[in-house]
Each structure stands twice: as C-alpha cells, then as structure tokens.
Design a protein around this motif. Structure first.
Motif, short mmCIF file in Angstrom:
data_model
loop_
_atom_site.label_atom_id
_atom_site.label_comp_id
_atom_site.label_asym_id
_atom_site.label_seq_id
_atom_site.Cartn_x
_atom_site.Cartn_y
_atom_site.Cartn_z
N LEU A 166 0.67 -1.21 0.03
CA LEU A 166 0.27 0.04 -0.04
C LEU A 166 1.03 1.36 0.01
O LEU A 166 0.48 2.21 -0.51
CB LEU A 166 -1.11 -0.28 1.41
N HIS A 167 1.93 1.13 0.55
CA HIS A 167 3.10 2.20 0.60
C HIS A 167 2.48 3.49 1.39
O HIS A 167 2.40 4.55 0.99
CB HIS A 167 3.30 2.83 -0.92
N TRP A 168 1.79 3.14 2.48
CA TRP A 168 1.17 4.05 3.21
C TRP A 168 2.08 4.71 4.26
O TRP A 168 1.97 5.95 4.72
CB TRP A 168 -0.10 3.60 4.02
N LEU A 169 3.02 3.75 4.78
CA LEU A 169 3.85 3.92 6.16
C LEU A 169 5.18 3.67 5.68
O LEU A 169 5.46 2.72 4.96
CB LEU A 169 3.51 3.31 7.33
N PRO A 170 6.17 4.25 6.28
CA PRO A 170 7.61 3.98 6.14
C PRO A 170 7.94 2.57 6.97
O PRO A 170 7.31 2.41 7.82
CB PRO A 170 8.39 5.10 6.52
N ALA A 191 8.79 11.46 12.92
CA ALA A 191 9.28 10.24 14.14
C ALA A 191 7.95 9.66 14.33
O ALA A 191 8.05 8.32 14.51
CB ALA A 191 9.85 11.06 15.24
N LEU A 192 6.91 10.38 14.46
CA LEU A 192 5.50 9.62 14.76
C LEU A 192 5.03 8.68 13.64
O LEU A 192 4.56 7.62 13.83
CB LEU A 192 4.29 10.80 15.04
N LYS A 193 5.01 9.21 12.52
CA LYS A 193 4.93 8.50 11.09
C LYS A 193 5.96 7.37 11.08
O LYS A 193 5.23 6.12 11.12
CB LYS A 193 5.18 9.27 10.10
N TYR A 194 6.96 7.29 11.40
CA TYR A 194 7.93 5.93 11.38
C TYR A 194 7.61 4.97 12.68
O TYR A 194 7.92 4.02 12.59
CB TYR A 194 9.44 6.58 11.31
N ALA A 195 6.84 5.57 13.80
CA ALA A 195 6.90 4.79 14.74
C ALA A 195 5.45 4.14 14.71
O ALA A 195 5.06 3.31 15.50
CB ALA A 195 6.70 5.60 16.09
N ILE A 196 4.49 4.47 13.78
CA ILE A 196 3.32 3.75 13.59
C ILE A 196 3.30 2.33 13.50
O ILE A 196 2.81 1.42 14.34
CB ILE A 196 2.62 4.50 12.54
N LEU A 197 4.19 1.62 12.51
CA LEU A 197 4.16 0.17 12.18
C LEU A 197 4.84 -0.48 13.33
O LEU A 197 4.20 -1.49 13.97
CB LEU A 197 4.85 -0.01 11.02
#
Length: 329
Positions: A166-170, A191-197
């Motif tokens: 899906l290429h939604w998250l790094p 940083a928050l985006k990279y921490a989601i997964l």
C-alpha cells in the motif's frame, strides 16, 4: 505506612541484587572480554601493548591485580557516579551517551504502545465480560491467537501490507534522514509516522492478553454479592459497570501492567531490528552481536531498574486503589 516502608525496603534489596548480578554474570561468561575488546580496538587502528591491556582491564572493572571484592566496590562506585564505561560498538562513545541517544525513542515507542494496548484491551475486556456469551465473546479467540504470533512474523506482515503493497507508511528507521533531529514540527511528525508500524506490532501482539484477562475477571466479579446488591437497588447498569464491576476487576491488570513492561521490552528487541528502529532494543542486539560487555551491562541494568521502578510505582498505587491490600499487610 508500614506497607509502604516494606515495599520500599523490598525494592532496595531487589536493586542491590540486580546490581550484583549485573557485576557477576559477565565474569561468568566464557572467554576473556578484554581480548575481545582489544581485537575490536585493533580494528579501529589502535596499537595494543601492555598499557593498553591494563587500561581496558580497568575500564571493565576486571583488573586481575585487585581482589573481586575491590572490583565490586569499584563497580558500585562507578554505577552511582553514572560511569558505565566505554562502548566498543560505538567507540569512543560512553555507554551512558549511547543509552541517552536511544532512550527517547524507546520511551515513545514502548510507552505509547504499552499504554494503548492496556487501555484498549482492558476497556474491551470490561465490555465483553459485562455481557458474556454475546457476539463480542467471539472476538476473544481471535485476539488471543494474535498474542501467540511471534513479534517478528507479525512485524513482517505489517511491513508487507502497509509498506510494500500500500505504501502508506515507512518501514525502516526512526525518522526521515533528510531532516535535522530536534523538536521541530516536521521532525516530530516524521518520527511519529515512522513509529506507527512498530507500535502497531506491539499493540496487536499485546492487546489480546489484556482483553482476555479483564474479561475473565469481569465474569468472576459479576458473581460477587456487592454486584447483586447494586443490581437489586436498581442502580443504572453503567454505574454498576464503572464503579463496582470494572473498578474491582481491573486490579489484577494494574498489577500486571508493570510486569508486562519487561516482556514488551524483550519483544521490542526483535521489533526494532525488523524496522531498524533506533531504540534500546536495537542497541542491545548490537551489543550482544559485538560482545560489547560494557554496553550490555549498561542496557541490562537500565532495563532491570526500569522494570523495578515501574513495579514499585504500581505497588504503591495498588495500595491506594485497593485499601484492603494495606490492611492485609
């Protein structure tokens, strides 16, 4: 007051035992740590001679010219001064500096993930246990199954779907390397985006245990006399759920919250490795891989003291939440 004094005394003894084990265990490992560190030193272009060996022996607190008791006293003195030695993996950085750079990442990741999984699991467990036998009960086996899935396998599945397909998250790292680390809004959002997964991996793997535990405690609590009395008085179901049932059923979950921190930190080692996340877990794996005894000691000590500190806070809060605990003590 006696309850709190006994708790503090117990944890002081536990801290002393943790410090002692942290001193003894590396000295029981096979091989000579000094030789391993000197080999690493030579790889960095250093010159090894008798004075270098002596310096590394002193650095590790393992000087063979002094007694074990003297080494132990010196080790305790250095720990209380905040001197944990030099990391070979990140030479010439000191262990305290390595931990300080990775600590905020772990606090954000593990802290938020643990709180979210606990709140979601306990809340869902309270509602499922309040109405046992309904369609909500069918969710329990599914969440329990997710708790049994290995961290790395679940992480790889999330990477495949949300990152590759899906290429939604790094899927790698802790932030966008094009940004300068700091408290700027672009860096924080990155940083928050990279921490989601990574956080989602921990939440999915942990929420089932909280849900099942709270559900079972709710079912047990509903059979208590004070619940029947509240229902007989005609109290609103929402009040009975919040004030009588959930408040008493959540007590074991409060006690288990601090205990779960140790298991979550252990799982974060694998999770952070999969996502190349710059936290304590990845540093610990690097230390073990490179036989970095000073960094291993520092990280083990930090994790142990963190779990003990969390258990102490929960024990003290438990005495406030449930006064019967102080009375029995």
């Amino acid at each position: 007051m006696n309850y709190y004094v006994r708790k503090l005394a117990f944890y002081l003894v536990a801290i002393w035992a943790a410090l002692t084990l942290n001193f003894i265990i590396p000295r029981l490992l096979p091989g000579n740590p000094v030789d391993i560190l000197l080999a690493k030193f030579q790889q960095h272009g250093g010159i090894v001679d008798a004075s270098t060996r002596k310096a590394y022996q002193l650095l590790l607190g393992g000087d063979t010219d002094t007694s074990l008791i003297s080494q132990y006293v010196s080790y305790l003195r250095n720990v209380f001064r905040g001197d944990l030695g030099v990391s070979v993996s990140y030479f010439p950085a000191r262990v305290t500096d390595v931990i300080a750079t990775s600590l905020p990442w772990t606090i954000v990741l593990i802290g938020l993930a643990t709180v979210l999984s606990t709140v979601i699991g306990v809340t869902l467990g309270a509602f499922v246990g309040w109405k046992p036998g309904t369609w909500l009960d069918s969710l329990v086996p599914a969440t329990t199954l997710l708790s049994a899935v290995p961290y790395f396998w679940l992480a790889l599945i999330l990477v495949y779907f949300f990152g590759t397909k899906l290429h939604w998250l790094p899927v790698q790292g802790g932030y966008d390397v094009a940004l300068d680390p700091g408290w700027s809004w672009p860096f924080v959002t990155s940083a928050l985006k990279y921490a989601i997964l990574p956080a989602l991996t921990i939440v999915i793997a942990s929420v089932g245990g909280w849900l099942l535990g709270m559900r079972n405690m709710m079912v047990s609590t509903l059979s208590e006399d004070y619940i029947l009395t509240a229902q007989a008085k005609g109290l609103h179901e929402g009040r009975i759920l919040r004030t009588y049932a959930a408040r008493n059923a959540v007590l074991p979950s409060v006690a288990g919250f601090a205990i779960s921190l140790g298991f979550v930190v252990g799982g974060s080692v694998v999770t952070e490795q999969v996502f190349s996340y710059p936290g304590i877990g990845s540093k610990l794996l690097t230390a073990v891989t490179n036989n970095d005894y000073a960094l291993m000691q520092g990280l083990f000590l930090f994790i142990t003291l963190s779990v003990l500190g969390a258990n102490l806070v929960v024990d003290l809060l438990y005495g406030i939440i449930d006064p019967r605990t102080r009375a029995r003590s």
